[in-house]
Design a protein around this motif. Structure first.
Motif, PDB file in Angstrom:
ATOM      1  N   ALA A 128      13.102  -4.820 -13.690  1.00  0.00           N
ATOM      2  CA  ALA A 128      11.725  -5.315 -13.773  1.00  0.00           C
ATOM      3  C   ALA A 128      11.197  -5.683 -12.384  1.00  0.00           C
ATOM      4  N   THR A 129      12.071  -6.185 -11.523  1.00  0.00           N
ATOM      5  CA  THR A 129      11.676  -6.511 -10.154  1.00  0.00           C
ATOM      6  C   THR A 129      11.311  -5.247  -9.386  1.00  0.00           C
ATOM      7  N   LEU A 130      11.965  -4.155  -9.696  1.00  0.00           N
ATOM      8  CA  LEU A 130      11.688  -2.879  -9.021  1.00  0.00           C
ATOM      9  C   LEU A 130      10.439  -2.174  -9.547  1.00  0.00           C
ATOM     10  N   SER A 131       9.732  -2.793 -10.486  1.00  0.00           N
ATOM     11  CA  SER A 131       8.582  -2.107 -11.095  1.00  0.00           C
ATOM     12  C   SER A 131       7.515  -1.735 -10.068  1.00  0.00           C
ATOM     13  N   THR A 132       7.330  -2.554  -9.049  1.00  0.00           N
ATOM     14  CA  THR A 132       6.319  -2.235  -8.037  1.00  0.00           C
ATOM     15  C   THR A 132       6.832  -1.241  -7.000  1.00  0.00           C
ATOM     16  N   GLU A 133       8.125  -1.035  -6.962  1.00  0.00           N
ATOM     17  CA  GLU A 133       8.729  -0.158  -5.960  1.00  0.00           C
ATOM     18  C   GLU A 133       9.089   1.218  -6.509  1.00  0.00           C
ATOM     19  N   ARG A 134       8.888   1.441  -7.781  1.00  0.00           N
ATOM     20  CA  ARG A 134       9.304   2.719  -8.373  1.00  0.00           C
ATOM     21  C   ARG A 134       8.529   3.897  -7.819  1.00  0.00           C
ATOM     22  N   THR A 135       7.287   3.687  -7.432  1.00  0.00           N
ATOM     23  CA  THR A 135       6.490   4.778  -6.870  1.00  0.00           C
ATOM     24  C   THR A 135       7.100   5.268  -5.564  1.00  0.00           C
ATOM     25  N   ILE A 136       7.471   4.345  -4.683  1.00  0.00           N
ATOM     26  CA  ILE A 136       8.080   4.762  -3.417  1.00  0.00           C
ATOM     27  C   ILE A 136       9.441   5.402  -3.667  1.00  0.00           C
ATOM     28  N   LEU A 137      10.167   4.925  -4.671  1.00  0.00           N
ATOM     29  CA  LEU A 137      11.450   5.559  -5.003  1.00  0.00           C
ATOM     30  C   LEU A 137      11.237   6.992  -5.480  1.00  0.00           C
ATOM     31  N   ARG A 138      10.240   7.192  -6.318  1.00  0.00           N
ATOM     32  CA  ARG A 138       9.955   8.547  -6.814  1.00  0.00           C
ATOM     33  C   ARG A 138       9.498   9.473  -5.678  1.00  0.00           C
ATOM     34  N   ILE A 139       8.666   8.953  -4.786  1.00  0.00           N
ATOM     35  CA  ILE A 139       8.207   9.759  -3.655  1.00  0.00           C
ATOM     36  C   ILE A 139       9.382  10.149  -2.774  1.00  0.00           C
ATOM     37  N   ALA A 140      10.233   9.192  -2.462  1.00  0.00           N
ATOM     38  CA  ALA A 140      11.393   9.477  -1.615  1.00  0.00           C
ATOM     39  C   ALA A 140      12.324  10.478  -2.290  1.00  0.00           C
ATOM     40  N   LEU A 141      12.607  10.275  -3.565  1.00  0.00           N
ATOM     41  CA  LEU A 141      13.502  11.190  -4.271  1.00  0.00           C
ATOM     42  C   LEU A 141      12.917  12.596  -4.361  1.00  0.00           C
ATOM     43  N   THR A 142      11.618  12.699  -4.577  1.00  0.00           N
ATOM     44  CA  THR A 142      10.978  14.018  -4.629  1.00  0.00           C
ATOM     45  C   THR A 142      11.025  14.695  -3.269  1.00  0.00           C
ATOM     46  N   PHE A 143      10.766  13.962  -2.213  1.00  0.00           N
ATOM     47  CA  PHE A 143      10.832  14.501  -0.854  1.00  0.00           C
ATOM     48  C   PHE A 143      12.237  14.996  -0.537  1.00  0.00           C
ATOM     49  N   TYR A 144      13.240  14.181  -0.836  1.00  0.00           N
ATOM     50  CA  TYR A 144      14.631  14.583  -0.601  1.00  0.00           C
ATOM     51  C   TYR A 144      14.991  15.822  -1.419  1.00  0.00           C
ATOM     52  N   PHE A 145      14.567  15.837  -2.681  1.00  0.00           N
ATOM     53  CA  PHE A 145      14.908  16.951  -3.561  1.00  0.00           C
ATOM     54  C   PHE A 145      14.267  18.254  -3.097  1.00  0.00           C
ATOM     55  N   LEU A 146      12.979  18.216  -2.786  1.00  0.00           N
ATOM     56  CA  LEU A 146      12.290  19.447  -2.387  1.00  0.00           C
ATOM     57  C   LEU A 146      12.846  20.010  -1.082  1.00  0.00           C
ATOM     58  N   TYR A 147      13.093  19.146  -0.105  1.00  0.00           N
ATOM     59  CA  TYR A 147      13.680  19.627   1.151  1.00  0.00           C
ATOM     60  C   TYR A 147      15.061  20.225   0.894  1.00  0.00           C
ATOM     61  N   ALA A 148      15.889  19.480   0.177  1.00  0.00           N
ATOM     62  CA  ALA A 148      17.261  19.943  -0.050  1.00  0.00           C
ATOM     63  C   ALA A 148      17.282  21.244  -0.834  1.00  0.00           C
ATOM     64  N   LEU A 149      16.452  21.354  -1.847  1.00  0.00           N
ATOM     65  CA  LEU A 149      16.425  22.576  -2.651  1.00  0.00           C
ATOM     66  C   LEU A 149      15.926  23.763  -1.837  1.00  0.00           C
ATOM     67  N   ALA A 150      14.836  23.568  -1.108  1.00  0.00           N
ATOM     68  CA  ALA A 150      14.282  24.678  -0.321  1.00  0.00           C
ATOM     69  C   ALA A 150      15.261  25.163   0.735  1.00  0.00           C
ATOM     70  N   PHE A 151      15.846  24.255   1.473  1.00  0.00           N
ATOM     71  CA  PHE A 151      16.718  24.674   2.553  1.00  0.00           C
ATOM     72  C   PHE A 151      18.090  25.120   2.076  1.00  0.00           C
ATOM     73  N   SER A 152      18.534  24.649   0.920  1.00  0.00           N
ATOM     74  CA  SER A 152      19.797  25.173   0.398  1.00  0.00           C
ATOM     75  C   SER A 152      19.598  26.587  -0.139  1.00  0.00           C
ATOM     76  N   LEU A 153      18.414  26.869  -0.678  1.00  0.00           N
ATOM     77  CA  LEU A 153      18.143  28.219  -1.178  1.00  0.00           C
ATOM     78  C   LEU A 153      17.887  29.212  -0.057  1.00  0.00           C
ATOM     79  N   PHE A 154      17.082  28.814   0.946  1.00  0.00           N
ATOM     80  CA  PHE A 154      16.645  29.762   1.961  1.00  0.00           C
ATOM     81  C   PHE A 154      17.463  29.760   3.240  1.00  0.00           C
ATOM     82  N   LYS A 155      18.094  28.659   3.563  1.00  0.00           N
ATOM     83  CA  LYS A 155      18.905  28.593   4.786  1.00  0.00           C
ATOM     84  C   LYS A 155      20.400  28.620   4.499  1.00  0.00           C
TER      85      LYS A 155
END
Length: 136
Positions: free
Chosen positions: A78-105
């Motif tokens: 419940a304390t993390l309720s205000t921080e979940r947006t930044i967690l989702r943004i960070a996780l999406t950024f990490y996921f997209l970079y990792a997926l793109a570069f693992s597939l193409f590089k």
């Protein structure tokens, strides 16, 4: 007397939680800087002084998931309720970079980063679902 102390401890958030949130945010800022450092050095100096992130990206990707796992108690979540947006943004950024570069590089270590980011997203979905199932 011990019962009141146990319920008081159960209602308190973990003392380390603000430090964990700050750590995840700082690591995310370092990751963004690290991501843009390679093209910047290429533009400024004519050569890549820093290669594109590989193993450190996996370490970056683990940190939000680790925070989610450690803050799985309902009070901490419940304390993390205000921080979940930044967690989702960070996780999406990490996921997209990792997926793109693992597939193409062909960076096999980045598959671990993609899995860690995906596990973080699933952790958020699970804990949100658990919280809504309890009617909170």
């Amino acid at each position: 007397m011990s019962e009141s102390r146990d319920t008081a401890q159960a209602d308190e958030t973990a003392a380390w939680l603000p430090y964990g949130i700050a750590t995840v945010k700082v690591i995310f800022m370092i990751a963004v800087f690290r991501y843009f450092a390679t093209p910047f050095t290429d533009d400024m100096f004519g050569e890549e002084l820093l290669p594109l992130p590989t193993w450190e990206w996996t370490a970056f990707s683990i940190t939000p998931g680790l925070l989610i796992w450690l803050a799985r108690r309902p009070v901490d979540w419940a304390t993390l309720s205000t921080e979940r947006t930044i967690l989702r943004i960070a996780l999406t950024f990490y996921f997209l970079y990792a997926l793109a570069f693992s597939l193409f590089k062909g960076g096999w270590i980045l598959w671990l980063a993609a899995a860690a980011a995906l596990a973080g997203h699933l952790g958020i979905l699970y804990l949100d679902g658990r919280r809504s199932a309890h009617g909170e």
